[in-house]
Motif scaffolding. Sequence first.
Motif, PDB file in Angstrom:
ATOM      1  N   MET A  67       0.638  -1.161   0.058  1.00  0.00           N
ATOM      2  CA  MET A  67       0.068   0.339  -0.247  1.00  0.00           C
ATOM      3  C   MET A  67       0.767   1.959  -0.305  1.00  0.00           C
ATOM      4  O   MET A  67       1.826   1.213   0.605  1.00  0.00           O
ATOM      5  N   LEU A  68       0.552   2.414  -0.914  1.00  0.00           N
ATOM      6  CA  LEU A  68       1.657   3.039  -1.089  1.00  0.00           C
ATOM      7  C   LEU A  68       1.353   3.903   0.017  1.00  0.00           C
ATOM      8  O   LEU A  68       0.546   4.312   1.310  1.00  0.00           O
ATOM      9  N   LEU A  69       1.488   4.678   0.519  1.00  0.00           N
ATOM     10  CA  LEU A  69       2.213   6.478   1.585  1.00  0.00           C
ATOM     11  C   LEU A  69       2.318   7.269   0.485  1.00  0.00           C
ATOM     12  O   LEU A  69       3.499   7.587  -0.230  1.00  0.00           O
ATOM     13  N   ALA A  88      -1.884   7.105   4.373  1.00  0.00           N
ATOM     14  CA  ALA A  88      -1.871   5.395   3.827  1.00  0.00           C
ATOM     15  C   ALA A  88      -2.988   5.514   2.392  1.00  0.00           C
ATOM     16  O   ALA A  88      -3.834   6.442   2.352  1.00  0.00           O
ATOM     17  N   GLU A  89      -2.129   4.668   0.967  1.00  0.00           N
ATOM     18  CA  GLU A  89      -3.074   4.994   0.152  1.00  0.00           C
ATOM     19  C   GLU A  89      -4.772   4.699   0.392  1.00  0.00           C
ATOM     20  O   GLU A  89      -5.229   5.296  -0.983  1.00  0.00           O
ATOM     21  N   LEU A  96      -2.558  12.910 -10.748  1.00  0.00           N
ATOM     22  CA  LEU A  96      -3.070  13.092  -9.556  1.00  0.00           C
ATOM     23  C   LEU A  96      -3.869  12.752  -8.732  1.00  0.00           C
ATOM     24  O   LEU A  96      -4.579  11.622  -9.143  1.00  0.00           O
ATOM     25  N   ASN A 128      -6.414  12.267  -5.119  1.00  0.00           N
ATOM     26  CA  ASN A 128      -7.663  13.363  -4.431  1.00  0.00           C
ATOM     27  C   ASN A 128      -7.787  12.730  -3.183  1.00  0.00           C
ATOM     28  O   ASN A 128      -7.610  11.470  -2.797  1.00  0.00           O
ATOM     29  N   ARG A 184     -10.117  15.879   1.220  1.00  0.00           N
ATOM     30  CA  ARG A 184     -10.619  16.093  -0.476  1.00  0.00           C
ATOM     31  C   ARG A 184     -10.250  17.208  -1.632  1.00  0.00           C
ATOM     32  O   ARG A 184     -10.575  18.129  -2.359  1.00  0.00           O
ATOM     33  N   ARG A 185      -8.587  17.148  -0.493  1.00  0.00           N
ATOM     34  CA  ARG A 185      -8.162  18.242  -2.258  1.00  0.00           C
ATOM     35  C   ARG A 185      -7.347  17.628  -2.852  1.00  0.00           C
ATOM     36  O   ARG A 185      -6.798  16.549  -2.650  1.00  0.00           O
ATOM     37  N   TRP A 186      -7.241  17.869  -4.267  1.00  0.00           N
ATOM     38  CA  TRP A 186      -6.541  17.942  -5.771  1.00  0.00           C
ATOM     39  C   TRP A 186      -5.372  17.618  -5.626  1.00  0.00           C
ATOM     40  O   TRP A 186      -5.212  19.085  -4.755  1.00  0.00           O
ATOM     41  N   TYR A 205       7.280   2.417  -7.813  1.00  0.00           N
ATOM     42  CA  TYR A 205       6.379   2.628  -7.833  1.00  0.00           C
ATOM     43  C   TYR A 205       7.072   4.475  -6.394  1.00  0.00           C
ATOM     44  O   TYR A 205       5.736   4.176  -5.992  1.00  0.00           O
ATOM     45  N   GLU A 206       7.787   3.824  -6.435  1.00  0.00           N
ATOM     46  CA  GLU A 206       8.604   4.871  -5.090  1.00  0.00           C
ATOM     47  C   GLU A 206       8.310   6.441  -6.038  1.00  0.00           C
ATOM     48  O   GLU A 206       8.060   6.752  -6.436  1.00  0.00           O
ATOM     49  N   ILE A 207       7.101   7.558  -4.519  1.00  0.00           N
ATOM     50  CA  ILE A 207       7.145   8.267  -4.781  1.00  0.00           C
ATOM     51  C   ILE A 207       7.995   9.700  -5.112  1.00  0.00           C
ATOM     52  O   ILE A 207       8.586   9.763  -3.648  1.00  0.00           O
TER      53      ILE A 207
END
Lengths: 1002, 93
Positions: free
Chosen positions: B1-3, B13-14, B56, B58, B64-66, B76-78
């Motif tokens: 699960m992405l962070l 968490a994703e 993108l 959300n 609730r911000r995009w 999958y590294e951010i």
Amino acid sequence: MAANRLSSGGRIDRSKPIDFTFNGKNYAGFVGDTLASALLANGVSIVGRSFKLHRPRGIVGCGSEEPNAIMQIGVGAQTEPNPRATQIELVQGLEATSTKGWPGLRLDVGEIGDLLGRVFSAGFYYKTFMYPRFMWRLYERFIRRSAGFGKVPAESDPDQYEHSNAHCDVLVVGAGPAGLMAALAAAKSGASVMLVDEQNEPGGRLLSSSEAIDSRPASDWIAAMRAQLEQFEDFNLLTRSTTFGYYDHNYVTIAERCREFPGSTSQVRQRLWKVRAKQVVLAQGAFERPLVFCNNDRPGVMLASAVSSYVIRYAVCPGRRVVIFTNNDSAYQTALDLAQRGIQVAAVIDSRIGGADGALSAILDAEGIPMMLGHIVCDVIGRHRVSGVKVARWQGDANEIVDGDTQIACDLLAMSGGWSPAIHLHSQSGGKSHWDSELSCFLPDEHSQLNCSAGAGRGKWSLSACLMDGLSSGLEAAVRCGFESPDIGVPTSVDHQENPIESLWRVPATQDIDQCAKQFLDFQNDTSVADVRQAVREGYQNVEHVKRYTALGFGTDQGKLGNINGMAVLAMALGEPIENIGTTTFRPCYTPTTFGAIAGDGVKQLFDPVRKTPIHDWHEAVNAPMEVVGQWLRPWYFPRNDEPQHKSVSRECLAVRNSVGVMDASTLGKIDVRGPDAVKFLDRIYTHNVAKMKVGRCAYCITLGEDGMVRDDGVMARLEDQHFYLTTTTGGAASAMTWLELWLQTEWPELEVYLTSVTDHYSTIAVAGPKSRRVLQNLGCDIDLEASSFPFMTVRKAQLGGWAVQIFRVSFSGELAFEINIDSRFALAMWEKVMSAGEEFGITPYGTESMHVLRAEKGFVIVGQETDGSVTPMDLKMNWLLAKDKDFLGKRSLARPDSARPDRKQLVGLLSADEQTVLQEGMQLLLDEPPGSVSSPVPMAGHVTSAYHSSFLGHPIALGLLEAGHKRSGETVYARASDGTTVPVTVGSSVFVDPKGERQNV
Amino acid sequence: MLLIKCPWCGDRAETEFSYGGEAGIKRPPAPEELSDEQWADYLFMRKNPRGQHQELWNHSQGCRRWFGVERHTVNYEISRSFTLAGNDIEQGT
């Protein structure tokens, strides 16, 4: 005392005996025993039957790798299918049964499958049960009954499970010597550390070893390490906890067994830990591999390391006279472990001409243990229990036929084919692995996430190497988290010199490789050397395909023991080196994880939120059946006494058309839109002209996707110049809000607009019918409700029955109607007031079913029922909603050639030609009457989207999407159900009642 | 699960987020002037890189911000999160 229990030693508490049953028979063990060690202590050698061939099977291993001892634990609702006896801690009163074997373990009628073993080869089921096709249902019933292991409980699980989230700097998986050292190094650096192990106590292999650390018994060292670690505030030890999944960004899942061990007082049965770690040290150790010889699955054939473990850790002697068969040095230690406890070792049979390292051999010599170097065990004697082995000279050719004339009597054969690092989690984390021909195993490559492997998990076999590797891994992990290395030393230990392993993937037999007795690779799935060779003969080459064809590694053990041997045999059959074969994919779960742990407390009421309107209790009090709409519970219909549904719906609909009805419409999505740019924003989203709406006006409105397809509908009301109020469909409320936010935030952030979801803040009571105005007047209203001052499609603020409300003159039934919007806190009271104010007109509450009939009579669409994401506004004859003098989302797509295609599916009304048959939603529409029985495909021209009986009209009505439907008015088409019945229907207008809209506009 | 680092709420968490596809696709200012091909290009065509991808997200179960994320599609590294106003928020590693 049990027959095979040694008189002293072991990590068992002899002062705490435990009674348990296995297959209904009573046995005794001690606290500290596993079910497996207790069964062995009691001389139980057959614990199950194999999956396909029903061969008798005994315990092979001592941990999560165990393929045979698959149990059913407990009875009734709490029973657990398929845990391994090697991992079940003995508790008082434990009830265990084997999962295979009928009528009993010693006599299993399915064993006839073994005699027919050559028939039941790879792909047997695929090939045999294909034909004739209609027989499959019968085959399946038979196959399902004879396959599988444990039984799932028939009742719902009464136990409590929970989830727990945790964060740490360094997560260490495995608390053997490497893991303990890593944890200490990281903790001393200042890192927060979680140390996780699937056993009941830390120590790993040291619990089953006679090795010494710092000149003390290993158990002393473990105790000292544990005490030292528990001094650190940010240290957590999780035992009985299996790390079963490694996901993206160092997200690791752990299943903790909280209750099923002696002395537990936990209310929770199992806990699922969801850990996000900055760094992970993988120190899970290695699995010993079996050797592949004829009848290597007989009860009494065990892994050498498991034999050591039972002897040292559990003080159980699984045999009286032991033969050891190995291709490496590690099994020599097992010979010593046995000999030092007075257990006779009949021979150590080593395939290597040179045998073990000289010093080690000398110790065995001194103990008087015979060693047969350059020899192999080619077959096992005994069916229900080993009674001896056949031994032959090994010439180095796996395909030769050996004589096997030498026989050695024994009741236990301990085997070692080398070691395979447990690279499961490394692989799950995305790491690759490579074949190391010197160590004869796959080793983890570079890590792909923030982790590293340590100890035997990366081929560091010796104790001193494990300690050293654990230390440096723990330090490295802590440093990568930003901590500084502390001063810390490695404890001292003594290693034997070792001679290298020599590969021995398939042991020659006394017959040809394809004719000899079964040589098992995967015990749990009965996959043998012959099966893999057959798969290759039939054209399979890729390891993933061979796995699926032969079921190699498909069991609940996921091939922890058998996979590497299987790949090696595949490589031999293909004539390729093993490094070209590669491994199959490792996926979660590492060991089977219960659904209880995965679900946690998210069951029953906590499974999914249930939304109820403020008026819900009233509906419930009058026994209205509920319909689930999204997460909402909505009254479906309001039966009087024992009225059946169709009568109730008919009565409700007629009340609305002839007098007055009332509906709880609180579930409608509601969005409050304010701001100086509200008009500009809404004009870009909605298809109609928002700027032209006067304050106090309502408009039916739709939104399109940029592809031009209808995505939601509702009502827009302009409350003030810069203040709008939108309603959406019940199910589409969240997505409508998200859609607005997406455009406002990403495309037009310069617009000053404020969006607020007010779905729950306001409740909506829809009063509909010719008498609805009279009902509101009875309630007492401070505004004029007549059409002259409050016309159709307008909104007014008012005091109604003493409360502030907003009244919308909109109608979803086609009748004169008022939708009362009120603060949700007062909704129930208002509903009750409406009911009594309407009493004189026989006001009738109506549910979702009547709402559907009423709207279908009027041809009002439900987005998602009449539409499916491929329907344009023109298909719905909603061209009047499309503003010509402005742009809006999706407008450009309406000019694409596809949107103007003449044969598009369009909304039509459908009337059954016999005026009686109610169509079924989903029926296919055909242009030509099909022949009596359709055996070949016929072109489908559309489908029925809504179908009801209209009591008001006295006949059924239906809506549908039909190719070029708008041009087919008056034509007959054919609705066909899946059961083959065909109904001729006449195409017409989708508006069945009051096409001019006069009833609502009064 | 992405962070995932929400620029407003921090690392989450994703499961708190929903995905919004490729970032940086500007809606054409005058769609009616576009040919069918140009419009179809805006409507349907997306990059599918093996490597860095701007996308993108959300914070749908949070603020609730995009916002934007740069994510490597192989591992999958951010590498960073950014607000759509343009100021980058570095994602700590």
